[in-house]
Design an enzyme around this catalytic site. Structure first.
Site, PDB file in Angstrom:
ATOM      1  N   GLY A  16      12.160   1.977   0.110  1.00  0.00           N
ATOM      2  CA  GLY A  16      11.233   0.836   0.087  1.00  0.00           C
ATOM      3  C   GLY A  16      11.880  -0.365  -0.574  1.00  0.00           C
ATOM      4  O   GLY A  16      11.230  -1.121  -1.304  1.00  0.00           O
ATOM      5  N   GLY A  19      10.578  -4.328  -0.138  1.00  0.00           N
ATOM      6  CA  GLY A  19       9.265  -4.793  -0.587  1.00  0.00           C
ATOM      7  C   GLY A  19       9.381  -5.759  -1.763  1.00  0.00           C
ATOM      8  O   GLY A  19      10.478  -6.119  -2.185  1.00  0.00           O
ATOM      9  N   GLN A  20       8.209  -6.147  -2.298  1.00  0.00           N
ATOM     10  CA  GLN A  20       8.186  -7.158  -3.372  1.00  0.00           C
ATOM     11  C   GLN A  20       8.974  -6.694  -4.598  1.00  0.00           C
ATOM     12  O   GLN A  20       9.779  -7.440  -5.137  1.00  0.00           O
ATOM     13  CB  GLN A  20       6.735  -7.464  -3.784  1.00  0.00           C
ATOM     14  CG  GLN A  20       6.629  -8.639  -4.755  1.00  0.00           C
ATOM     15  CD  GLN A  20       5.319  -8.672  -5.543  1.00  0.00           C
ATOM     16  OE1 GLN A  20       4.540  -7.718  -5.502  1.00  0.00           O
ATOM     17  NE2 GLN A  20       5.088  -9.753  -6.257  1.00  0.00           N
ATOM     18  N   ASP A  42      15.010   1.214   3.639  1.00  0.00           N
ATOM     19  CA  ASP A  42      13.655   0.785   3.991  1.00  0.00           C
ATOM     20  C   ASP A  42      13.411   1.190   5.435  1.00  0.00           C
ATOM     21  O   ASP A  42      14.359   1.473   6.176  1.00  0.00           O
ATOM     22  CB  ASP A  42      13.506  -0.735   3.830  1.00  0.00           C
ATOM     23  CG  ASP A  42      12.061  -1.147   3.596  1.00  0.00           C
ATOM     24  OD1 ASP A  42      11.729  -1.560   2.468  1.00  0.00           O
ATOM     25  OD2 ASP A  42      11.242  -1.050   4.542  1.00  0.00           O
ATOM     26  N   ILE A  43      12.151   1.144   5.831  1.00  0.00           N
ATOM     27  CA  ILE A  43      11.836   1.496   7.216  1.00  0.00           C
ATOM     28  C   ILE A  43      12.227   0.371   8.174  1.00  0.00           C
ATOM     29  O   ILE A  43      12.394   0.571   9.359  1.00  0.00           O
ATOM     30  CB  ILE A  43      10.345   1.877   7.355  1.00  0.00           C
ATOM     31  CG1 ILE A  43      10.091   2.574   8.683  1.00  0.00           C
ATOM     32  CG2 ILE A  43       9.436   0.675   7.180  1.00  0.00           C
ATOM     33  CD1 ILE A  43       8.975   3.574   8.646  1.00  0.00           C
ATOM     34  N   ARG A  44      12.368  -0.864   7.595  1.00  0.00           N
ATOM     35  CA  ARG A  44      12.763  -2.002   8.449  1.00  0.00           C
ATOM     36  C   ARG A  44      14.098  -2.534   7.977  1.00  0.00           C
ATOM     37  O   ARG A  44      14.375  -2.553   6.784  1.00  0.00           O
ATOM     38  CB  ARG A  44      11.760  -3.168   8.372  1.00  0.00           C
ATOM     39  CG  ARG A  44      10.496  -2.801   7.698  1.00  0.00           C
ATOM     40  CD  ARG A  44       9.721  -3.941   7.124  1.00  0.00           C
ATOM     41  NE  ARG A  44       9.676  -3.861   5.661  1.00  0.00           N
ATOM     42  CZ  ARG A  44       9.124  -4.759   4.885  1.00  0.00           C
ATOM     43  NH1 ARG A  44       8.608  -5.839   5.392  1.00  0.00           N
ATOM     44  NH2 ARG A  44       9.134  -4.604   3.579  1.00  0.00           N
ATOM     45  N   TYR A 150      -6.102   3.631  -2.693  1.00  0.00           N
ATOM     46  CA  TYR A 150      -4.829   3.421  -3.391  1.00  0.00           C
ATOM     47  C   TYR A 150      -4.887   4.042  -4.794  1.00  0.00           C
ATOM     48  O   TYR A 150      -3.982   4.783  -5.200  1.00  0.00           O
ATOM     49  CB  TYR A 150      -4.586   1.915  -3.456  1.00  0.00           C
ATOM     50  CG  TYR A 150      -3.399   1.454  -4.243  1.00  0.00           C
ATOM     51  CD1 TYR A 150      -2.103   1.794  -3.863  1.00  0.00           C
ATOM     52  CD2 TYR A 150      -3.562   0.611  -5.354  1.00  0.00           C
ATOM     53  CE1 TYR A 150      -1.008   1.315  -4.575  1.00  0.00           C
ATOM     54  CE2 TYR A 150      -2.483   0.124  -6.062  1.00  0.00           C
ATOM     55  CZ  TYR A 150      -1.201   0.482  -5.669  1.00  0.00           C
ATOM     56  OH  TYR A 150      -0.132   0.014  -6.375  1.00  0.00           O
ATOM     57  N   LYS A 154      -2.708   7.080  -6.359  1.00  0.00           N
ATOM     58  CA  LYS A 154      -1.846   6.915  -7.545  1.00  0.00           C
ATOM     59  C   LYS A 154      -2.251   7.901  -8.644  1.00  0.00           C
ATOM     60  O   LYS A 154      -1.406   8.457  -9.339  1.00  0.00           O
ATOM     61  CB  LYS A 154      -1.908   5.466  -8.058  1.00  0.00           C
ATOM     62  CG  LYS A 154      -1.178   4.475  -7.150  1.00  0.00           C
ATOM     63  CD  LYS A 154       0.320   4.737  -7.128  1.00  0.00           C
ATOM     64  CE  LYS A 154       1.080   3.816  -6.208  1.00  0.00           C
ATOM     65  NZ  LYS A 154       2.494   4.181  -6.046  1.00  0.00           N
TER      66      LYS A 154
HETATM   67  C1  AKB Z   1      -2.430  -4.246  -5.971  1.00  0.00           C
HETATM   68  O1  AKB Z   1      -3.085  -5.295  -6.217  1.00  0.00           O
HETATM   69  O2  AKB Z   1      -2.783  -3.398  -5.153  1.00  0.00           O
HETATM   70  C2  AKB Z   1      -1.169  -4.000  -6.758  1.00  0.00           C
HETATM   71  C3  AKB Z   1      -1.420  -3.162  -7.968  1.00  0.00           C
HETATM   72  C4  AKB Z   1      -2.134  -3.723  -9.125  1.00  0.00           C
HETATM   73  O3  AKB Z   1      -1.038  -2.026  -7.998  1.00  0.00           O
HETATM   74  N1  AKB Z   1      -0.575  -5.244  -7.127  1.00  0.00           N
END
Ligand code: AKB
Length: 324
Positions: A16, A19-20, A42-44, A150, A154
């Site tokens: 990855g 990414g940012q 990365d995938i791209r 998300y 996590k």
């Molecule tokens: C998001 O906003 O999803 C991320 C994070 C806080 O993990 N920047």
């Protein structure tokens, strides 16, 4: 046995890398360990420095065999797994977010369990907390009932990291990142992304519409600090890493109204208005500020940037490098 960070055999794979976070992490790791010791993937395959300025491989984070092949090919010791779907995007595609965020982690944990790599870095997030968590100065150990896909991924990931460490001795290290602000690479699909976009719009349009309401406070950090912390936790002797789920990490906390006021010190005519969307609910479920005393005590974390110095630096870098 702890893995000496300066040992000549350190070979890093970043998954990855475009990414940012990955983009800036790749650059810093190449500076620190030497270009031949850092494999970006990365995938791209984009046309950028990550791809053009060192070793780069296309890899799908969901493909165990591809990752294993790269590890064997380059004799990788340390993996930084940065591929993930962030909070806002994950809400739109829950099944894929769960698949990507969890199974990529299982792949690297299992590769470490099998003795094929020595050390893993895996990012967690303030999203592990939820609406029932104390919002101010959120402690390391507290109620964790995340309400986003998300956040659930996590939090589950944190439990698995700790489990693999305790059961199998896997050396995995992790940080709960707050919102990350950088000038070089745009963020993608996060709830905290407004705090990057606002700087661009201040320069290009002199005004900004925030998708979070004016008093929505969130923990934030300048990217340089996040990269510094990431490399520091990986370089710390193993015995200093007492938490094997993930460490709270903090630098600053602000609302859209407060960052706008800071921007007005540089652009007095800058204006902001507010049009909260579905991301408001996500922000409302997250902490407003974070207690990161464990990271400060265990491995010496200390931030360099606050809202004031970050704003000055963002405008300097954006004007020199993006809008010159
Ligand atoms: C998001 O906003 O999803 C991320 C994070 C806080 O993990 N920047």
């Amino acid at each position: 046995m702890s893995h000496n960070f300066l040992s000549m055999d350190t070979k890093i794979l970043i998954i990855g890398a475009c990414g940012q976070i990955g983009t800036e992490l790749t650059q810093k790791l190449r500076e620190t360990y030497g270009k031949n010791n850092v494999i970006a993937s990365d995938i791209r395959k984009l046309n950028n420095d990550v791809v053009n300025d060192g070793i780069f491989e296309v890899v799908n984070a969901l493909d165990y065999n591809q990752i294993e092949h790269l590890i064997e090919k380059y004799k990788i010791t340390d993996v930084y797994l940065m591929a993930a779907l962030l909070s806002a995007t994950a809400e739109k595609n829950p099944a894929f977010a769960w698949d990507l965020n969890m199974n990529s982690l299982f792949h690297v944990l299992n590769l470490a369990k099998a003795g094929k790599i020595k050390k893993i870095y895996w990012p967690s997030s303030i999203a592990v907390f939820g609406p029932t968590t104390p919002r101010d100065n959120t402690p390391q150990y507290t109620i964790m009932e995340p309400s986003t896909v998300y956040g659930i991924s996590k939090q589950a990931g944190e439990r698995w990291c700790e489990y693999y460490h305790k059961q199998y001795g896997v050396d995995v290290r992790s940080i709960r990142y707050p919102g990350l602000i950088s000038w070089g690479t745009p963020p993608g699909g996060g709830t905290t992304d407004y705090a990057v976009d606002i700087y661009h719009k201040a320069i290009t349009e002199g005004k900004f519409t925030s998708f979070l309401s004016e008093n929505s406070a969130l923990p934030m950090m300048y990217m340089d600090d996040a990269i510094k912390a990431t490399i520091a936790i990986m370089q710390a002797p193993s015995e200093q890493i007492k938490i094997r789920s993930s460490y709270n990490l903090s630098a600053m906390s602000f609302t859209p109204k407060e960052i706008a006021a800071e921007i007005q010190k540089h652009y007095p005519d800058f204006t902001i208005d507010y049009a909260p969307d579905f991301r408001q609910k996500i922000a409302d479920s997250w902490p407003a500020s974070i207690d990161d005393s464990c990271a400060r005590e265990d491995w010496g974390w200390k931030n360099d940037y606050d809202l004031n110095s970050m704003t000055t630096e963002m405008f300097k870098q954006l004007k020199e490098n993006i809008y010159a």
